[in-house]
Design a protein around this motif. Structure first.
Motif, mmCIF file in Angstrom:
data_model
loop_
_atom_site.group_PDB
_atom_site.id
_atom_site.type_symbol
_atom_site.label_atom_id
_atom_site.label_comp_id
_atom_site.label_asym_id
_atom_site.label_seq_id
_atom_site.Cartn_x
_atom_site.Cartn_y
_atom_site.Cartn_z
ATOM 1 N N VAL A 1 0.201 10.078 2.798
ATOM 2 C CA VAL A 1 -0.141 10.010 4.052
ATOM 3 C C VAL A 1 -1.409 9.072 3.919
ATOM 4 O O VAL A 1 -2.115 9.529 3.486
ATOM 5 C CB VAL A 1 -0.541 11.290 5.042
ATOM 6 C CG1 VAL A 1 -0.764 10.940 6.383
ATOM 7 C CG2 VAL A 1 0.774 12.161 5.000
ATOM 8 N N ASP B 1 -1.303 8.388 -3.763
ATOM 9 C CA ASP B 1 -1.497 6.974 -3.643
ATOM 10 C C ASP B 1 -0.504 6.146 -4.019
ATOM 11 O O ASP B 1 -0.485 6.022 -5.285
ATOM 12 C CB ASP B 1 -2.977 6.878 -3.758
ATOM 13 C CG ASP B 1 -3.586 5.329 -3.414
ATOM 14 O OD1 ASP B 1 -2.680 4.717 -2.978
ATOM 15 O OD2 ASP B 1 -4.766 5.156 -3.558
ATOM 16 N N ARG C 1 0.696 -1.310 0.047
ATOM 17 C CA ARG C 1 -0.077 -0.052 0.077
ATOM 18 C C ARG C 1 1.044 1.230 -0.086
ATOM 19 O O ARG C 1 0.587 2.198 -0.678
ATOM 20 C CB ARG C 1 -0.797 0.031 1.303
ATOM 21 C CG ARG C 1 -1.589 1.397 1.721
ATOM 22 C CD ARG C 1 -2.505 1.738 0.497
ATOM 23 N NE ARG C 1 -3.766 1.006 0.508
ATOM 24 C CZ ARG C 1 -4.696 1.403 -0.506
ATOM 25 N NH1 ARG C 1 -4.599 2.587 -1.244
ATOM 26 N NH2 ARG C 1 -5.922 0.845 -0.525
ATOM 27 N N ARG D 1 -14.229 -3.456 8.560
ATOM 28 C CA ARG D 1 -14.671 -2.153 8.197
ATOM 29 C C ARG D 1 -13.741 -0.950 8.337
ATOM 30 O O ARG D 1 -13.171 -0.782 9.452
ATOM 31 C CB ARG D 1 -15.939 -2.024 8.866
ATOM 32 C CG ARG D 1 -17.002 -2.905 8.385
ATOM 33 C CD ARG D 1 -18.425 -2.509 8.997
ATOM 34 N NE ARG D 1 -18.795 -1.117 9.026
ATOM 35 C CZ ARG D 1 -19.238 -0.388 9.997
ATOM 36 N NH1 ARG D 1 -19.211 -0.693 11.264
ATOM 37 N NH2 ARG D 1 -19.475 1.104 9.820
ATOM 38 N N PHE D 2 -13.358 -0.018 7.276
ATOM 39 C CA PHE D 2 -12.679 0.822 7.554
ATOM 40 C C PHE D 2 -12.624 1.645 6.276
ATOM 41 O O PHE D 2 -13.261 1.362 5.199
ATOM 42 C CB PHE D 2 -11.090 0.702 7.593
ATOM 43 C CG PHE D 2 -10.226 0.161 6.690
ATOM 44 C CD1 PHE D 2 -9.689 0.917 5.749
ATOM 45 C CD2 PHE D 2 -10.528 -1.239 6.484
ATOM 46 C CE1 PHE D 2 -9.242 0.201 4.759
ATOM 47 C CE2 PHE D 2 -9.974 -1.651 5.218
ATOM 48 C CZ PHE D 2 -9.245 -0.933 4.322
ATOM 49 N N ASN D 3 -12.561 3.206 6.408
ATOM 50 C CA ASN D 3 -12.397 4.181 5.157
ATOM 51 C C ASN D 3 -11.033 4.477 5.469
ATOM 52 O O ASN D 3 -10.530 4.827 6.128
ATOM 53 C CB ASN D 3 -13.352 5.326 5.877
ATOM 54 C CG ASN D 3 -14.957 4.953 5.811
ATOM 55 O OD1 ASN D 3 -15.440 3.977 5.210
ATOM 56 N ND2 ASN D 3 -15.343 5.549 6.935
ATOM 57 N N LEU D 4 -10.491 4.558 3.948
ATOM 58 C CA LEU D 4 -9.336 5.046 4.015
ATOM 59 C C LEU D 4 -8.888 6.496 3.225
ATOM 60 O O LEU D 4 -9.792 6.543 2.244
ATOM 61 C CB LEU D 4 -8.225 4.051 2.924
ATOM 62 C CG LEU D 4 -6.994 4.420 2.593
ATOM 63 C CD1 LEU D 4 -6.081 4.750 3.819
ATOM 64 C CD2 LEU D 4 -6.263 3.567 1.733
ATOM 65 N N HIS D 5 -8.280 7.457 3.975
ATOM 66 C CA HIS D 5 -8.261 8.882 3.371
ATOM 67 C C HIS D 5 -6.853 9.034 2.931
ATOM 68 O O HIS D 5 -6.001 8.508 3.731
ATOM 69 C CB HIS D 5 -8.544 9.758 4.552
ATOM 70 C CG HIS D 5 -9.957 9.581 5.189
ATOM 71 N ND1 HIS D 5 -10.964 10.307 4.754
ATOM 72 C CD2 HIS D 5 -10.394 8.892 6.287
ATOM 73 C CE1 HIS D 5 -12.164 10.078 5.677
ATOM 74 N NE2 HIS D 5 -11.440 9.166 6.637
ATOM 75 N N VAL D 6 -6.676 9.040 1.683
ATOM 76 C CA VAL D 6 -5.200 9.377 1.208
ATOM 77 C C VAL D 6 -4.669 10.581 1.188
ATOM 78 O O VAL D 6 -5.638 11.620 0.177
ATOM 79 C CB VAL D 6 -4.921 8.636 0.015
ATOM 80 C CG1 VAL D 6 -3.585 8.776 -0.595
ATOM 81 C CG2 VAL D 6 -5.274 7.090 0.018
ATOM 82 N N ILE D 7 -3.872 11.519 1.741
ATOM 83 C CA ILE D 7 -3.339 12.804 1.369
ATOM 84 C C ILE D 7 -2.078 12.648 0.853
ATOM 85 O O ILE D 7 -1.178 11.701 1.017
ATOM 86 C CB ILE D 7 -3.107 13.219 2.773
ATOM 87 C CG1 ILE D 7 -4.032 12.958 3.944
ATOM 88 C CG2 ILE D 7 -2.826 14.704 2.707
ATOM 89 C CD1 ILE D 7 -5.238 13.733 4.094
ATOM 90 N N ILE E 1 -4.722 7.538 6.106
ATOM 91 C CA ILE E 1 -5.624 7.646 7.516
ATOM 92 C C ILE E 1 -6.442 6.499 7.180
ATOM 93 O O ILE E 1 -7.489 6.744 6.441
ATOM 94 C CB ILE E 1 -6.215 8.996 7.721
ATOM 95 C CG1 ILE E 1 -5.179 9.992 7.509
ATOM 96 C CG2 ILE E 1 -6.883 9.122 8.876
ATOM 97 C CD1 ILE E 1 -5.805 11.364 7.791
ATOM 98 N N GLU F 1 -9.393 5.311 8.931
ATOM 99 C CA GLU F 1 -10.480 5.493 9.959
ATOM 100 C C GLU F 1 -11.548 4.286 10.143
ATOM 101 O O GLU F 1 -11.953 3.562 9.441
ATOM 102 C CB GLU F 1 -11.490 6.458 9.005
ATOM 103 C CG GLU F 1 -12.781 7.070 10.024
ATOM 104 C CD GLU F 1 -13.681 7.716 8.960
ATOM 105 O OE1 GLU F 1 -13.593 8.007 7.855
ATOM 106 O OE2 GLU F 1 -15.138 7.618 9.614
#
Lengths: 85, 85
Positions: B59, A77, A28, A68-74, B61, B63
């Motif tokens: 980065v 990616d 990842r 269960r999760f939500n992935l936020h990419v800053i 995250i 959640e």
């Protein structure tokens, strides 16, 4: 179950950890792998990593029982899926 | 909600990301922070990180809406809790 694996190991063992993890999980980011595994696979992953790591190394395996999760990419990616975009 | 933050940023920005994240979360490993945050805090974390990161930085995250996970540590537990042991 779903697992997120993050490793911080000596540079001498980085390639070995990376090569092993990619046989079970999806890469990842730099030192992060994730994916769906069975309980038997999780056991095998833990056992093999315990054999590889040496003093000062640290590997974290976050096991998400319900996945269960939500992935936020800053920023970038870096996963293969991200590279396609 | 519970978040796990993993960063892979240029060495020039590592200290800044680390300093910022520790104001909201607990340090867990080299480039890993985690902790319970409100939706407003998550928004603030994302907004600030978007300001800090530059080309090539990444980065993640994760959640976890219900905050349910099991953590397996292989090798050293580098978190403050681990250091006490």
């Amino acid at each position: 179950m779903y697992v997120i694996v993050v490793y911080d190991v000596d540079v001498k063992r980085v390639a070995r950890v990376h090569r092993f993890l990619r046989t079970h999980l999806h890469w990842r980011q730099n030192s992060v792998f994730e994916g769906e595994v069975s309980r038997a696979q999780l056991y095998e992953i833990k056992r093999t990593l315990e054999d590889i790591v040496e003093n000062g190394d640290s590997v974290l395996i976050y096991e998400l029982p319900d996945g269960r999760f939500n992935l936020h990419v800053i920023g970038v990616d870096k996963s293969p899926a991200g590279e396609i975009i």
